[in-house]
Design an enzyme around this catalytic site. Structure first.
Site, PDB file in Angstrom:
ATOM      1  N   THR A  34      -6.545  64.729  44.348  1.00  0.00           N
ATOM      2  CA  THR A  34      -7.840  65.112  44.888  1.00  0.00           C
ATOM      3  C   THR A  34      -7.599  66.128  46.003  1.00  0.00           C
ATOM      4  O   THR A  34      -6.468  66.569  46.224  1.00  0.00           O
ATOM      5  CB  THR A  34      -8.594  63.893  45.421  1.00  0.00           C
ATOM      6  OG1 THR A  34      -7.788  63.248  46.418  1.00  0.00           O
ATOM      7  CG2 THR A  34      -8.889  62.900  44.302  1.00  0.00           C
ATOM      8  N   ILE A  58      -5.555  55.701  39.746  1.00  0.00           N
ATOM      9  CA  ILE A  58      -5.274  54.265  39.704  1.00  0.00           C
ATOM     10  C   ILE A  58      -6.366  53.494  38.969  1.00  0.00           C
ATOM     11  O   ILE A  58      -6.173  52.320  38.642  1.00  0.00           O
ATOM     12  CB  ILE A  58      -5.072  53.665  41.110  1.00  0.00           C
ATOM     13  CG1 ILE A  58      -6.323  53.836  41.991  1.00  0.00           C
ATOM     14  CG2 ILE A  58      -3.843  54.235  41.775  1.00  0.00           C
ATOM     15  CD1 ILE A  58      -6.267  53.057  43.286  1.00  0.00           C
ATOM     16  N   THR A 132      -5.691  49.640  56.633  1.00  0.00           N
ATOM     17  CA  THR A 132      -6.024  50.259  57.918  1.00  0.00           C
ATOM     18  C   THR A 132      -6.524  49.234  58.923  1.00  0.00           C
ATOM     19  O   THR A 132      -7.055  48.177  58.539  1.00  0.00           O
ATOM     20  CB  THR A 132      -7.126  51.322  57.703  1.00  0.00           C
ATOM     21  OG1 THR A 132      -7.605  51.801  58.959  1.00  0.00           O
ATOM     22  CG2 THR A 132      -8.314  50.734  56.949  1.00  0.00           C
ATOM     23  N   ASP A 133      -6.405  49.564  60.202  1.00  0.00           N
ATOM     24  CA  ASP A 133      -6.961  48.690  61.244  1.00  0.00           C
ATOM     25  C   ASP A 133      -8.485  48.767  61.303  1.00  0.00           C
ATOM     26  O   ASP A 133      -9.132  47.922  61.925  1.00  0.00           O
ATOM     27  CB  ASP A 133      -6.363  49.018  62.612  1.00  0.00           C
ATOM     28  CG  ASP A 133      -6.627  50.446  63.090  1.00  0.00           C
ATOM     29  OD1 ASP A 133      -7.215  51.248  62.326  1.00  0.00           O
ATOM     30  OD2 ASP A 133      -6.233  50.769  64.217  1.00  0.00           O
ATOM     31  N   GLU A 134      -9.085  49.755  60.636  1.00  0.00           N
ATOM     32  CA  GLU A 134     -10.539  49.911  60.712  1.00  0.00           C
ATOM     33  C   GLU A 134     -11.293  48.768  60.035  1.00  0.00           C
ATOM     34  O   GLU A 134     -12.489  48.585  60.273  1.00  0.00           O
ATOM     35  CB  GLU A 134     -10.953  51.260  60.129  1.00  0.00           C
ATOM     36  CG  GLU A 134     -10.400  52.439  60.934  1.00  0.00           C
ATOM     37  CD  GLU A 134     -11.012  53.770  60.539  1.00  0.00           C
ATOM     38  OE1 GLU A 134     -12.226  53.801  60.253  1.00  0.00           O
ATOM     39  OE2 GLU A 134     -10.274  54.764  60.514  1.00  0.00           O
ATOM     40  N   TYR A 158     -16.143  53.760  54.540  1.00  0.00           N
ATOM     41  CA  TYR A 158     -14.692  53.782  54.331  1.00  0.00           C
ATOM     42  C   TYR A 158     -14.064  52.439  54.647  1.00  0.00           C
ATOM     43  O   TYR A 158     -13.363  51.843  53.818  1.00  0.00           O
ATOM     44  CB  TYR A 158     -14.038  54.880  55.175  1.00  0.00           C
ATOM     45  CG  TYR A 158     -12.552  54.676  55.366  1.00  0.00           C
ATOM     46  CD1 TYR A 158     -11.698  54.636  54.268  1.00  0.00           C
ATOM     47  CD2 TYR A 158     -12.006  54.495  56.636  1.00  0.00           C
ATOM     48  CE1 TYR A 158     -10.330  54.429  54.427  1.00  0.00           C
ATOM     49  CE2 TYR A 158     -10.643  54.279  56.804  1.00  0.00           C
ATOM     50  CZ  TYR A 158      -9.813  54.247  55.696  1.00  0.00           C
ATOM     51  OH  TYR A 158      -8.466  54.031  55.858  1.00  0.00           O
ATOM     52  N   LYS A 162     -12.174  49.610  52.208  1.00  0.00           N
ATOM     53  CA  LYS A 162     -10.801  49.145  52.415  1.00  0.00           C
ATOM     54  C   LYS A 162     -10.758  47.641  52.651  1.00  0.00           C
ATOM     55  O   LYS A 162      -9.844  46.951  52.191  1.00  0.00           O
ATOM     56  CB  LYS A 162     -10.153  49.896  53.577  1.00  0.00           C
ATOM     57  CG  LYS A 162      -9.787  51.330  53.276  1.00  0.00           C
ATOM     58  CD  LYS A 162      -8.764  51.451  52.144  1.00  0.00           C
ATOM     59  CE  LYS A 162      -7.392  50.957  52.550  1.00  0.00           C
ATOM     60  NZ  LYS A 162      -6.411  51.150  51.437  1.00  0.00           N
ATOM     61  N   ASN A 188      -2.573  57.264  62.065  1.00  0.00           N
ATOM     62  CA  ASN A 188      -1.324  58.002  61.853  1.00  0.00           C
ATOM     63  C   ASN A 188      -1.491  59.465  62.240  1.00  0.00           C
ATOM     64  O   ASN A 188      -2.591  60.018  62.179  1.00  0.00           O
ATOM     65  CB  ASN A 188      -0.915  57.941  60.384  1.00  0.00           C
ATOM     66  CG  ASN A 188      -0.181  56.672  59.997  1.00  0.00           C
ATOM     67  OD1 ASN A 188       0.796  56.701  59.261  1.00  0.00           O
ATOM     68  ND2 ASN A 188      -0.657  55.537  60.470  1.00  0.00           N
ATOM     69  N   LEU A 198      -8.338  64.344  63.441  1.00  0.00           N
ATOM     70  CA  LEU A 198      -8.434  64.899  64.791  1.00  0.00           C
ATOM     71  C   LEU A 198      -7.245  65.782  65.181  1.00  0.00           C
ATOM     72  O   LEU A 198      -7.433  66.929  65.609  1.00  0.00           O
ATOM     73  CB  LEU A 198      -8.584  63.759  65.804  1.00  0.00           C
ATOM     74  CG  LEU A 198      -8.673  64.195  67.269  1.00  0.00           C
ATOM     75  CD1 LEU A 198      -9.943  65.004  67.523  1.00  0.00           C
ATOM     76  CD2 LEU A 198      -8.630  62.972  68.184  1.00  0.00           C
ATOM     77  N   ARG A 222      -8.198  55.020  70.266  1.00  0.00           N
ATOM     78  CA  ARG A 222      -7.428  54.666  69.078  1.00  0.00           C
ATOM     79  C   ARG A 222      -5.976  54.405  69.483  1.00  0.00           C
ATOM     80  O   ARG A 222      -5.491  54.937  70.473  1.00  0.00           O
ATOM     81  CB  ARG A 222      -7.468  55.796  68.034  1.00  0.00           C
ATOM     82  CG  ARG A 222      -8.878  56.210  67.594  1.00  0.00           C
ATOM     83  CD  ARG A 222      -9.540  55.126  66.790  1.00  0.00           C
ATOM     84  NE  ARG A 222     -10.854  55.490  66.292  1.00  0.00           N
ATOM     85  CZ  ARG A 222     -12.005  55.146  66.854  1.00  0.00           C
ATOM     86  NH1 ARG A 222     -11.999  54.452  67.999  1.00  0.00           N
ATOM     87  NH2 ARG A 222     -13.162  55.490  66.313  1.00  0.00           N
TER      88      ARG A 222
END
Length: 352
Positions: A34, A58, A132-134, A158, A162, A188, A198, A222
């Site tokens: 993608t 996948i 992810t921590d989100e 998102y 997840k 990351n 960012l 973060r």
């Protein structure tokens, strides 16, 4: 041999480069390519027999079954995900398709393959899911960092997608016995990062003389993790993690977004000063905050340190300097990924 998914993207391509620098064990790389998948990230592996690339999704069950039967991997590592919060707000359906349905189909293909393995191979097999921590939601200023026991409270399309994928992975362990491992990482940064996030966004825009857009007041906090440290942590979890368990991976580097960009500008001021002598920080500009913007994430990475002996090698300052230098050294890579479609998206997102 191992099979990895989504490993032409930022974290995944760094993992493959790290993996083949550390071992000669071959890797099958499945990626749909993608917008954020980029084989140029793996150009140094051209002609390397240890790396086999397969373009595919996948969500393609027949392809997954063929690859598993043909290559008989001892482990499957799932990096494949739609991962950008802003894009999930603008168009959530792709995130549900890849992160939820894609993970489901991958789990089912792997479960069928695993069930038919001989007993010794079956007991040694692992499925590692990168998350992810989100998924944990947002923290208050005085709240303790996220541990593996923190309840899930996702706030964006998102992170919700997840979180759903993490729940599927957990259920396939408890219901079917599939030997899974889950890692939840913090933000990351590092080489090959697509310039919508960012740090690479601000590096590339700073160098082009454009405004550096900061959401709201810039005080969103973060925890920052250098991608090379993340890769070493994943290798360690695959090697010694306990099936069914979750390991949080963080850099112990809580920073407000505005402070991140100011540090980045100061680093650029040293490594490639502006021709007019001014600081890149003069390009900082504030834009309206995005909907549902989480205020703070922070990872407690003490479990992986205590049980598996892993800790990050980079401080934020050393990792950021390496990252900025990489972008300065690879202007052609930046030029190649910043296509017309990407520039159009930037204009829609940040107003020009």
């Amino acid at each position: 041999m191992i099979l990895t998914t989504g490993t032409a993207g930022f974290i995944g391509s760094n993992f493959i480069l790290d993996w083949l620098a550390s071992t000669d064990e071959p890797v099958i790389n499945l990626d749909a390519l993608t917008y954020a998948g980029n084989l140029e990230n793996l150009a140094t592996l051209q002609g390397d027999a240890r790396h086999t690339f397969v373009q595919g999704d996948i969500g393609d069950s027949a392809l997954l079954q063929r690859l598993l039967a043909q290559h008989r991997p001892r482990a499957v590592l799932n990096f494949a995900a739609e991962s950008h919060v802003d894009r999930s707000i603008a168009g959530p359906e792709a995130f549900i398709q890849t992160n939820v349905m894609g993970t489901f189909r991958l789990l089912e293909a792997v479960r069928a393959y695993w069930n038919d393995l001989p007993p010794d191979e079956k007991s040694a097999f692992r499925f590692l899911h990168v998350s992810t921590d989100e998924v944990y939601g947002s923290l208050g200023a005085q709240d303790a960092p996220f541990t593996e026991q923190h309840r899930y409270e996702p706030n964006s399309p998102y992170s919700a997608s997840k979180a759903a994928s993490d729940h599927l992975v957990r259920a396939w362990f408890h219901t079917y016995g599939l030997p899974v491992l889950t890692t939840n990482c913090s933000n990351n940064y590092g080489p090959y990062h697509f310039p919508e996030k960012l740090i690479p966004l601000c590096i590339t825009r700073a160098l082009s003389g454009a405004a550096l857009p900061i959401y709201g007041d810039g005080q969103q906090i973060r925890d920052w993790l250098y991608v090379g440290d993340h890769c070493s942590a994943i290798r360690r979890v695959l090697q010694a993690g306990t099936p069914g368990e979750v390991y949080n991976i963080g850099g112990w580097n809580e920073k407000a977004n505005l402070d991140v960009v100011r540090t980045l500008c100061a680093t650029l001021d040293k490594l490639q000063p502006r021709a007019d002598g001014a600081s890149y920080a003069t390009q900082i500009t504030f834009v309206p905050d995005r909907p549902g913007h989480d205020r703070r994430y922070a990872i407690d990475a003490s479990r992986i340190a205590r049980e598996l002996g892993w800790k990050p090698a980079e401080t934020f300052e050393t990792g950021l300097r390496k990252t900025v230098q990489w972008y300065l050294d690879h202007p052609q890579w930046v030029a190649n990924v910043t296509s017309g479609a990407y520039r159009q998206w930037l204009g829609q997102q940040y107003g020009g």
